[in-house]
Design a protein around this motif. Structure first.
Motif, mmCIF file in Angstrom:
data_model
loop_
_atom_site.group_PDB
_atom_site.id
_atom_site.type_symbol
_atom_site.label_atom_id
_atom_site.label_comp_id
_atom_site.label_asym_id
_atom_site.label_seq_id
_atom_site.Cartn_x
_atom_site.Cartn_y
_atom_site.Cartn_z
ATOM 1 N N ASP A 190 40.217 43.042 75.055
ATOM 2 C CA ASP A 190 39.916 43.705 76.328
ATOM 3 C C ASP A 190 41.185 43.947 77.141
ATOM 4 O OD1 ASP A 190 37.182 43.973 76.006
ATOM 5 O OD2 ASP A 190 36.734 42.035 76.920
ATOM 6 N N GLU A 191 42.083 42.970 77.125
ATOM 7 C CA GLU A 191 43.343 43.091 77.855
ATOM 8 C C GLU A 191 44.485 42.641 76.956
ATOM 9 O OE1 GLU A 191 43.602 41.692 81.834
ATOM 10 O OE2 GLU A 191 41.452 41.961 82.167
ATOM 11 N N PHE A 192 45.568 43.407 76.967
ATOM 12 C CA PHE A 192 46.737 43.108 76.144
ATOM 13 C C PHE A 192 47.223 41.694 76.409
ATOM 14 C CE2 PHE A 192 51.310 42.893 75.523
ATOM 15 C CZ PHE A 192 51.449 43.411 74.248
ATOM 16 N N ASP A 193 47.573 40.999 75.331
ATOM 17 C CA ASP A 193 48.104 39.640 75.445
ATOM 18 C C ASP A 193 49.389 39.578 74.611
ATOM 19 O OD1 ASP A 193 48.436 36.735 74.491
ATOM 20 O OD2 ASP A 193 46.915 36.568 76.073
ATOM 21 N N ARG A 194 50.486 39.202 75.245
ATOM 22 C CA ARG A 194 51.783 39.180 74.563
ATOM 23 C C ARG A 194 51.801 38.207 73.382
ATOM 24 N NH1 ARG A 194 54.158 34.656 76.210
ATOM 25 N NH2 ARG A 194 53.516 33.768 78.188
ATOM 26 N N ARG A 195 51.013 37.128 73.472
ATOM 27 C CA ARG A 195 50.961 36.164 72.365
ATOM 28 C C ARG A 195 50.319 36.805 71.138
ATOM 29 N NH1 ARG A 195 47.901 31.912 75.939
ATOM 30 N NH2 ARG A 195 46.904 33.902 76.337
ATOM 31 N N MET A 196 49.225 37.537 71.342
ATOM 32 C CA MET A 196 48.591 38.218 70.211
ATOM 33 C C MET A 196 49.511 39.304 69.667
ATOM 34 S SD MET A 196 46.362 38.557 67.910
ATOM 35 C CE MET A 196 45.298 37.221 68.413
ATOM 36 N N ALA A 197 50.225 39.999 70.547
ATOM 37 C CA ALA A 197 51.163 41.022 70.086
ATOM 38 C C ALA A 197 52.223 40.392 69.174
ATOM 39 C CB ALA A 197 51.820 41.717 71.276
ATOM 40 N N TRP A 198 52.717 39.215 69.538
ATOM 41 C CA TRP A 198 53.712 38.518 68.718
ATOM 42 C C TRP A 198 53.101 38.130 67.363
ATOM 43 C CZ3 TRP A 198 54.332 33.918 66.209
ATOM 44 C CH2 TRP A 198 55.628 33.611 65.778
ATOM 45 N N ILE A 199 51.875 37.620 67.390
ATOM 46 C CA ILE A 199 51.188 37.236 66.148
ATOM 47 C C ILE A 199 51.052 38.449 65.238
ATOM 48 C CG2 ILE A 199 48.976 36.491 65.188
ATOM 49 C CD1 ILE A 199 48.728 34.670 67.739
ATOM 50 N N VAL A 200 50.619 39.570 65.807
ATOM 51 C CA VAL A 200 50.422 40.794 65.015
ATOM 52 C C VAL A 200 51.733 41.245 64.371
ATOM 53 C CG1 VAL A 200 49.853 43.260 65.198
ATOM 54 C CG2 VAL A 200 48.370 41.551 66.275
ATOM 55 N N ARG A 201 52.840 41.097 65.085
ATOM 56 C CA ARG A 201 54.146 41.489 64.521
ATOM 57 C C ARG A 201 54.547 40.619 63.330
ATOM 58 N NH1 ARG A 201 55.352 42.103 69.999
ATOM 59 N NH2 ARG A 201 56.515 40.141 70.046
ATOM 60 N N GLN A 202 53.994 39.423 63.227
ATOM 61 C CA GLN A 202 54.306 38.538 62.102
ATOM 62 C C GLN A 202 53.570 38.955 60.835
ATOM 63 O OE1 GLN A 202 56.789 36.348 62.927
ATOM 64 N NE2 GLN A 202 56.452 37.475 64.836
ATOM 65 N N LEU A 203 52.492 39.694 60.993
ATOM 66 C CA LEU A 203 51.632 40.046 59.863
ATOM 67 C C LEU A 203 52.107 41.321 59.188
ATOM 68 C CD1 LEU A 203 48.179 39.260 61.489
ATOM 69 C CD2 LEU A 203 49.622 37.756 60.099
ATOM 70 N N GLY A 204 51.891 41.383 57.873
ATOM 71 C CA GLY A 204 52.318 42.539 57.101
ATOM 72 C C GLY A 204 51.159 43.284 56.479
ATOM 73 N N PRO A 205 51.457 44.236 55.616
ATOM 74 C CA PRO A 205 50.412 45.085 55.034
ATOM 75 C C PRO A 205 49.446 44.352 54.107
ATOM 76 C CG PRO A 205 52.578 45.637 54.122
ATOM 77 C CD PRO A 205 52.804 44.639 55.213
ATOM 78 N N ARG A 206 49.808 43.172 53.613
ATOM 79 C CA ARG A 206 48.887 42.424 52.748
ATOM 80 C C ARG A 206 47.963 41.512 53.550
ATOM 81 N NH1 ARG A 206 51.274 39.592 47.825
ATOM 82 N NH2 ARG A 206 51.908 38.145 49.435
#
Length: 166
Positions: free
Chosen positions: A44-60
């Protein structure tokens, strides 16, 4: 653990720090991450912690969500390269000993969840209203915390319109 799979439920609020640490360690160890999004607050609202987590994840790696709408909302907030899988949160397969054969048999609908549109409140209310409009003897039981004032208003309106039925 190279190419091993790790299923992690994304924690809520301050628990995102724990999720972030688990994702970071797992990625360094070579795991493919399946990140189950069980809450909606950081969608619902952007969260910088989730953004950081997402950047750790790759295409697999894979985001596990509850419906296609959640995928769309997540992608709007967090562009990413990972895949998505849908795991419906409330599917229980059970045998029905005696099927409902008469339209006049009372029917009870229920929703046990955080009471919000994202968790299916609107669908439950719409189904209830449709059945009532078709003259079905149905009640709706709601259980769980209300997530917003708008949600509370939806519930209050249904209780007022269908006294004793919601």
């Amino acid at each position: 653990v190279q190419n091993g799979r790790l299923y992690i439920v994304s924690n809520s609020d301050s628990g995102l720090y724990t999720t972030a640490i688990a994702v970071w360690v797992a990625k360094r160890l070579g795991y493919i991450i399946y990140l189950h999004h069980h809450v909606y607050f950081y969608i619902d609202e952007f969260d910088r912690r989730m953004a950081w987590i997402v950047r750790q994840l790759g295409p697999r790696d894979v985001h596990v969500v509850h419906n296609a709408e959640m995928i769309d909302h997540f992608r709007e907030r967090y562009p990413n390269q990972s895949g998505f899988e849908i795991l419906y949160p409330s599917i229980i397969v059970t045998e029905i000993s005696e099927p409902r054969t008469a339209l006049n048999t009372p029917l009870r609908l229920g929703l046990l969840s955080n009471l919000s549109a994202a968790k299916g409140l609107s669908d439950a209310l719409d189904t209830f209203v449709l059945l009532r409009e078709r003259n079905r003897d149905v009640t709706l039981t709601l259980a769980g915390p209300v997530t917003s004032g708008d949600t509370q208003q939806l519930i209050d309106d249904a209780v007022a319109k269908y006294p004793g039925r919601v």
